[in-house]
Structure formats: C-alpha cells, structure tokens
Design an enzyme around this catalytic site. Structure first.
Site, PDB file in Angstrom:
ATOM      1  N   LYS A  31      -4.552  -6.333   3.297  1.00 39.98           N
ATOM      2  CA  LYS A  31      -4.483  -5.215   2.328  1.00 39.98           C
ATOM      3  C   LYS A  31      -5.882  -4.865   1.814  1.00 39.98           C
ATOM      4  O   LYS A  31      -6.228  -3.685   1.650  1.00 39.98           O
ATOM      5  CB  LYS A  31      -3.569  -5.603   1.163  1.00 39.98           C
ATOM      6  CG  LYS A  31      -3.577  -4.618  -0.031  1.00 39.98           C
ATOM      7  CD  LYS A  31      -3.182  -3.223   0.379  1.00 39.98           C
ATOM      8  CE  LYS A  31      -3.136  -2.197  -0.730  1.00 39.98           C
ATOM      9  NZ  LYS A  31      -3.538  -2.506  -2.059  1.00 39.98           N
ATOM     10  N   HIS A  77      -7.591  -2.941   4.472  1.00 35.48           N
ATOM     11  CA  HIS A  77      -7.010  -1.591   4.448  1.00 35.48           C
ATOM     12  C   HIS A  77      -7.731  -0.744   3.416  1.00 35.48           C
ATOM     13  O   HIS A  77      -8.126   0.401   3.675  1.00 35.48           O
ATOM     14  CB  HIS A  77      -5.512  -1.668   4.124  1.00 35.48           C
ATOM     15  CG  HIS A  77      -4.898  -0.357   3.705  1.00 35.48           C
ATOM     16  ND1 HIS A  77      -5.075   0.169   2.431  1.00 35.48           N
ATOM     17  CD2 HIS A  77      -4.131   0.543   4.379  1.00 35.48           C
ATOM     18  CE1 HIS A  77      -4.444   1.330   2.351  1.00 35.48           C
ATOM     19  NE2 HIS A  77      -3.866   1.570   3.510  1.00 35.48           N
ATOM     20  N   ASN A  78      -7.928  -1.307   2.225  1.00 35.56           N
ATOM     21  CA  ASN A  78      -8.586  -0.554   1.162  1.00 35.56           C
ATOM     22  C   ASN A  78     -10.054  -0.285   1.476  1.00 35.56           C
ATOM     23  O   ASN A  78     -10.596   0.761   1.115  1.00 35.56           O
ATOM     24  CB  ASN A  78      -8.456  -1.301  -0.167  1.00 35.56           C
ATOM     25  CG  ASN A  78      -7.058  -1.206  -0.743  1.00 35.56           C
ATOM     26  OD1 ASN A  78      -6.104  -0.912  -0.034  1.00 35.56           O
ATOM     27  ND2 ASN A  78      -6.912  -1.475  -2.020  1.00 35.56           N
ATOM     28  N   SER A  95       0.829  -1.204   0.000  1.00 29.18           N
ATOM     29  CA  SER A  95       0.000   0.000   0.000  1.00 29.18           C
ATOM     30  C   SER A  95       0.859   1.248   0.000  1.00 29.18           C
ATOM     31  O   SER A  95       1.915   1.290   0.624  1.00 29.18           O
ATOM     32  CB  SER A  95      -0.922   0.021   1.223  1.00 29.18           C
ATOM     33  OG  SER A  95      -1.685   1.210   1.241  1.00 29.18           O
ATOM     34  N   GLU A 109     -10.039   2.497   3.764  1.00 27.92           N
ATOM     35  CA  GLU A 109      -9.655   3.656   2.943  1.00 27.92           C
ATOM     36  C   GLU A 109     -10.865   4.231   2.205  1.00 27.92           C
ATOM     37  O   GLU A 109     -11.053   5.456   2.163  1.00 27.92           O
ATOM     38  CB  GLU A 109      -8.578   3.218   1.953  1.00 27.92           C
ATOM     39  CG  GLU A 109      -8.158   4.247   0.930  1.00 27.92           C
ATOM     40  CD  GLU A 109      -7.268   3.635  -0.138  1.00 27.92           C
ATOM     41  OE1 GLU A 109      -7.530   3.856  -1.334  1.00 27.92           O
ATOM     42  OE2 GLU A 109      -6.311   2.914   0.228  1.00 27.92           O
TER      43      GLU A 109
END
Length: 468
Positions: free
Chosen positions: A186, A189-190, A130, A193
């Site tokens: 990940k 995380h997105n 990232s 986000e």
C-alpha cells in the site's frame, strides 16, 4: 478478563470518514457490524439508521458484541495511537482473535506488532486499503499481509466489500504471511500515486502556462486522452476538476485553488524505503520534493521577482505532450515495481507482482487500463528485473521517449518546472547507458578515502597512490 460473546461479525474501531464508510460498506453486504468511537461529539453526528450497524463508546462493551473469533478492524491514525489501542484490546481479546490494522501504518511497525501479538496468540493482519472515502464506501482495493488461517476467517467479508473489475475479478488478495507486506505494498502504491499525480499536474502546467490553454480546453484534451492507453481514475478526475465552475465567481475553480500541495507522509515513506533498499526511485522522491517546494509559496513569489523566465519562440505539439506523459508514467511505475521486487527479495515475501498489478486495477487511486499491461509483463516474465525492458513496455518506450525528450527540452527552454518528467527521463537514460561518468566518482573516493576501485582491463580491487 472474561468477555461475553455477541452477534456482530466484525468490529470497526475508529469511525472517521474512512472507518464509517467501511462500516457502511460491510453492513450493506449483509454483515452485522459493531462500531467504536470515543469522541462523543463525533459519535452523535453519525447518521446511523441500520439495525445491522451498532455503535458503542465503551471499549469493553464494543468487544463483547463480537462473535468469536473476534475480529476488530482498526481505522485510526498510524503510529503510537495504534500501539496504545492494541495494548487496551489485548486485555479483552483471547486466543485466536484477530486485529486488522487498516490504516497507513509503517510496515516495520506492522512486523513488530505481529510478532508481539503472537505471544498472546492474537492474530494481526496488516491491511492496505486504497480508494479514499468513496472506495471505502463502495469498494476499495485491499492488500493483506496475514497468515493463511487468519485471512481465511476474514476473507468472506473482505471479498464482499472489495472493488471488482469489469470482468468481476475481486480486488482483494493476501500477498503473504507477514503483516508488513500488506502495508508495504500500500505504501508503494501511494509512492507511485505521488509520481503519477505530479506528472499529470506537470502536464496541466505545460498546457496552461506553456500553451496558454484554458481549464475547460485542457479538460477536453484530458477527456480525449482518457479514451486511450492513458485511461485511468486520475485522468478521469482531472477531466472533471478542470471542468468544474465555481458558483460564486463563475470561473473554473482550479484557477482559484492555491498551488500548495499537502501530503500525509506515505510518499515520503515510500521514497525512504527505496533508499534503504538501495533502489533508485527518483520519480517518487522528486514527487515528494515537488510538494515540499510547492509549500514555499512566499519564497517562490519573492524569488520570481528576482529571476526572469526565459522567452522561447518554439512550440510543442499536443501529441508529444501526450506521449511524454505516458513515457514518464511508465518510468515511474518501473521504479515502484523495482522497489517491490527488492523488498520481496530482502524480506523473503515471495511477492507475485502480476497479482499486485491485478489487484490495483479497480478501487484504488492508481487504477488504470495501463495495469493490465503491467500484470501481463510480469506473467510473461515473473523474474522481470525492470518493467521498462519487458517486451511490451520496451516497444512502447522506443516510440514515446523521443516525445518526452522534446517535452522536457521545451519546458526547460520555457522555464516551466517539470521535475518528475525530467527525472523520469534521466532515470531512463541512466538505466539504459552502457557507460556512465561515475568511474570518476569512484576514483575521487579512492583519492581522498582509499576506498579502492575496480578496472575494466583486469580483475581485482586496486588502490592508487594518486599523489605520486
């Protein structure tokens, strides 16, 4: 097939923006890098001037240039292209060699590929990366799913290229043995986000459409907030974006950009994963829906001509908008970490959530001062069921939630869309309710489907003849 041994420490397969920047990052740390790119036009456009970065357009030649155990890092489009290139590489790689998938692969695909390659004694690492193009070039946050033995072989490279915090902590970590865990973390995380970006954009809408402030003025407000507990990469770049003046028109560029927010799909996958695990993550799901609705520009314009927005004489204080932003952010992060907790339990990953939060403090898109407190909450209570009930964040929410109520109420009265702020408040209210009206839903299910129901006054499952 016998393959000769070369002198490059790692091979990067796929030299798009991310792949090429990763190659430059690795090369700048003193490692020899082989690159593979089969698009001749793109290959000829790459500005290569280093003797430690060697680029090839033949796969076998590329593999031959690698030291053993050979390490090939894939930075290509997720999905079938990954399976196709793995099939080709399998003919050239041998026992103990390593394939690192550093793209946005779906975590279930990563698990399948890892198991498949075990039959050939080829190691497969699922690597979440990232930070965007700049992160790839100057230091991303790295989330790895790999066996301890295979990770040990690539760790010197990953530690050198990863982002570092102000305390010089390396933002690269092995999260577990399963390749799936790197890509799952990940993906989440997105998802966080997506929610974070949507909350910030809704705040911008409140300040611009609600209070009538100009982009430069809003930039000043965000700059002030960036020096508080809201300090983050996303707040920082928002400050810069709102201050940017278009060269041709001499007006803020943000006022000229169409309001159609695109997506690549990782937010949607995060929302789907939450549903599959039975975890409520409405802020993430609603952030995805908000982007979908933003793409319906013509429909939105037509419907705006049919329905009038309400007129509200009341106003809102900037301090309430700031506090509302922070409260919504806490609720969204709580949902993301709840999904990580559930996935860890379901797949037996034994994730250390404090480690995840620590790893996100630099390099990645959601890097923020806020994450130090998230990590501290999970260190204080490793089995914390929800971030909102931690000692720090429960105290914070008691102060901030009243402002989020004011902001959402004011936005509704103004006819301003704040979908993720609204659903974040709803999530908080639902999670903190002793009783909900969902007893009626269970009664309805029993009425038409004989699904049964439990009672508050005695144990057991009961079926009622509602028509009697």
């Amino acid at each position: 097939m016998r393959v000769d041994i070369g002198n490059n420490d790692i091979g990067i397969l796929g030299l798009g923006v991310m792949g090429f920047n990763l190659a430059l990052n690795i090369e700048s740390k003193g490692f020899c890098v082989a690159g593979y790119e089969n698009n001749s036009e793109h290959l000829n456009s790459l500005p290569v001037s280093s003797k430690k970065l060697n680029i090839f357009n033949d796969l076998l030649t590329f593999v031959r240039q690698l030291k053993t155990p050979r390490v090939v890092l894939l930075m290509i489009t997720a999905g079938p292209p990954v399976d196709e290139i793995i099939t080709k590489l399998r003919s050239f790689l041998g026992s103990g060699d390593i394939i690192i998938d550093a793209g946005n692969s779906y975590y279930k695909d990563s698990l399948r590929r890892q198991e498949h390659l075990k039959g050939y004694n080829i190691n497969y690492i699922g690597l979440g990366v990232s930070g965007g193009a700049d992160g790839a070039r100057f230091g991303p946050a790295i989330m790895a799913g790999a066996s301890s033995a295979s990770y040990a072989k690539v760790q010197p490279i990953l530690n050198e290229i990863a982002a570092r915090t102000k305390n010089n902590d390396v933002c690269a970590t092995r999260l577990g043995d399963s390749a799936a865990v790197g890509h799952f973390v990940k993906m989440m995380h997105n998802g966080i986000e997506y929610a974070d970006m949507q909350i910030i954009s809704e705040t911008y809408g409140l300040l611009s459409k609600g209070l009538g402030l100009t982009a430069p003025k809003i930039s000043d407000i965000f700059e002030g907030w960036s020096k508080t507990e809201l300090s983050s990469f996303l707040i920082e770049i928002t400050t810069s974006i709102l201050r940017y003046i278009d060269d041709d028109t001499k007006v803020p560029l943000i006022d000229l950009i169409t309001d159609n927010a695109e997506q690549k799909g990782t937010g949607k996958l995060a929302a789907i994963a939450a549903l599959e695990l039975g975890v409520a993550a409405p802020s993430i799901s609603e952030a995805v829906s908000a982007r979908i609705l933003s793409s319906l520009k013509l429909e939105r314009v037509n419907s705006a001509g049919i329905f009038q927005k309400p007129k509200n004489e009341n106003n809102i204080e900037l301090i309430d908008i700031k506090k509302g932003l922070l409260a919504a952010k806490v609720c969204a992060y709580a949902q993301g970490f709840a999904v990580l907790t559930s996935a860890s339990d379901h797949y037996c990953w034994n994730l250390e959530l404090a480690q995840v939060a620590h790893n996100w403090r630099a390099g990645c898109i959601i890097r923020a001062q806020f994450l130090d407190k998230v990590a501290a909450a999970f260190i204080e209570e490793p089995k914390l069921v929800n971030l909102m009930v931690s000692s720090h964040f429960s105290a914070l929410l008691r102060q901030m939630i009243p402002s989020l109520r004011k902001v959402v109420g004011w936005a509704v009265a103004e006819g301003i869309s704040v979908p993720v702020m609204s659903v974040s408040l709803s999530y908080f209210d639902t999670y903190t309710s002793r009783e909900l009206p969902t007893n009626l839903i269970q009664a309805q299910r029993d009425y038409f489907g004989s699904h049964g129901h439990e009672r508050v006054d005695k144990p057991g499952t009961f079926r009622t003849n509602w028509k009697n």
